[in-house]
Scaffold this motif. Structure first.
Motif, PDB file in Angstrom:
ATOM      1  N   ASP A  45      74.778  -5.138 -58.999  1.00 52.62           N
ATOM      2  CA  ASP A  45      74.187  -6.077 -59.672  1.00 52.62           C
ATOM      3  C   ASP A  45      73.640  -7.426 -58.782  1.00 52.62           C
ATOM      4  O   ASP A  45      72.585  -8.548 -59.178  1.00 52.62           O
ATOM      5  N   LYS A  46      74.911  -7.700 -58.095  1.00 46.92           N
ATOM      6  CA  LYS A  46      74.656  -9.589 -57.289  1.00 46.92           C
ATOM      7  C   LYS A  46      74.048  -9.504 -55.569  1.00 46.92           C
ATOM      8  O   LYS A  46      74.412  -7.638 -55.179  1.00 46.92           O
ATOM      9  N   ARG A  47      73.162  -9.957 -55.287  1.00 52.05           N
ATOM     10  CA  ARG A  47      72.832  -9.967 -54.368  1.00 52.05           C
ATOM     11  C   ARG A  47      73.639 -11.253 -52.676  1.00 52.05           C
ATOM     12  O   ARG A  47      73.330 -12.448 -53.110  1.00 52.05           O
ATOM     13  N   PHE A  74      85.903  -3.314 -52.421  1.00 49.71           N
ATOM     14  CA  PHE A  74      86.572  -2.174 -53.679  1.00 49.71           C
ATOM     15  C   PHE A  74      84.917  -2.575 -54.802  1.00 49.71           C
ATOM     16  O   PHE A  74      84.042  -3.257 -54.431  1.00 49.71           O
ATOM     17  N   GLU A  75      85.039  -1.242 -54.666  1.00 49.98           N
ATOM     18  CA  GLU A  75      83.704  -1.187 -55.548  1.00 49.98           C
ATOM     19  C   GLU A  75      84.021  -0.804 -56.941  1.00 49.98           C
ATOM     20  O   GLU A  75      85.502   0.012 -57.162  1.00 49.98           O
TER      21      GLU A  75
END
Ligand code: ADP
Length: 173
Positions: A45-47, A74-75
């Motif tokens: 959700d972040k750029r 990590f995700e």
């Protein structure tokens, strides 16, 4: 009894870019725990300004003198990342009262998800408590020479040039 170790901690965040405040928490954390893993969170959700790989590379340079510190990206959920790293402690830094509000909510949520994971807070050192990655991105947008000089008070030396490059040519992907 859980299998994760209280000797191992994870310190997660965006580190976009890593700052002197982050480095302070990493070095203090490395003295408290046998192994500290810095986890660079990939948040779809972040750029971010820096890619996860670039941030891993920068934090590795910053922590190169600390042999018990690992740096990976990590995700997904922090609690799962901590489990994967065999860590019973989630290390966080707090600067302000507004940090505490957010961190408290996060710590409570993580505790519900994984009761055996404890969140440990280190208070920001006085000299770094005003530093945030978002503020640094603004400083980097000042005129190049002025920014290069001012940034020395906010980020480790190895971050300055890559940051100025990024601001000059923002990432498009
Ligand atoms: P996040 O997106 O998780 O807030 P950040 O990279 O901004 O990621 O911060 C990661 C962690 O480092 C958080 O616990 C944050 O409170 C802490 N932190 C950020 N800046 C500082 C600082 N100047 N001093 C101490 N801790 C800090």
């Amino acid at each position: 009894m859980n299998s994760v170790s209280t000797r191992n901690a994870v310190y997660v965040g965006s580190f976009d870019p890593p700052t002197l405040g982050h480095f302070d928490i990493i070095s203090r954390g490395s003295r408290l725990f046998q192994r500290l893993t810095v986890g660079i969170g990939i948040n779809p959700d972040k750029r971010p300004l820096f890619s996860p790989e670039e941030r891993v590379d920068l934090v590795k340079q910053i922590a190169s003198g600390l042999p018990n510190v690992d740096v990976v990206c990590f995700e997904g959920l922090t609690v799962n990342f901590a489990k994967a790293r065999d860590a019973a402690v989630l290390l966080r830094g707090v600067r302000t009262v507004s940090d505490i509000e957010l961190e408290f909510t996060m710590a409570l949520t993580n505790h519900v998800l994984t009761p055996e994971l404890e969140t440990v807070f280190l208070m920001a050192s006085e000299k770094y408590s005003h530093i945030s990655s978002s503020l640094i991105k603004q400083i980097a947008q000042m005129g190049q020479d002025q920014a290069a000089t001012s940034l020395r008070d906010f980020v480790p030396p190895c971050v300055i040039q890559p940051l100025l490059e990024k601001v000059r040519r923002p990432k498009t992907s």
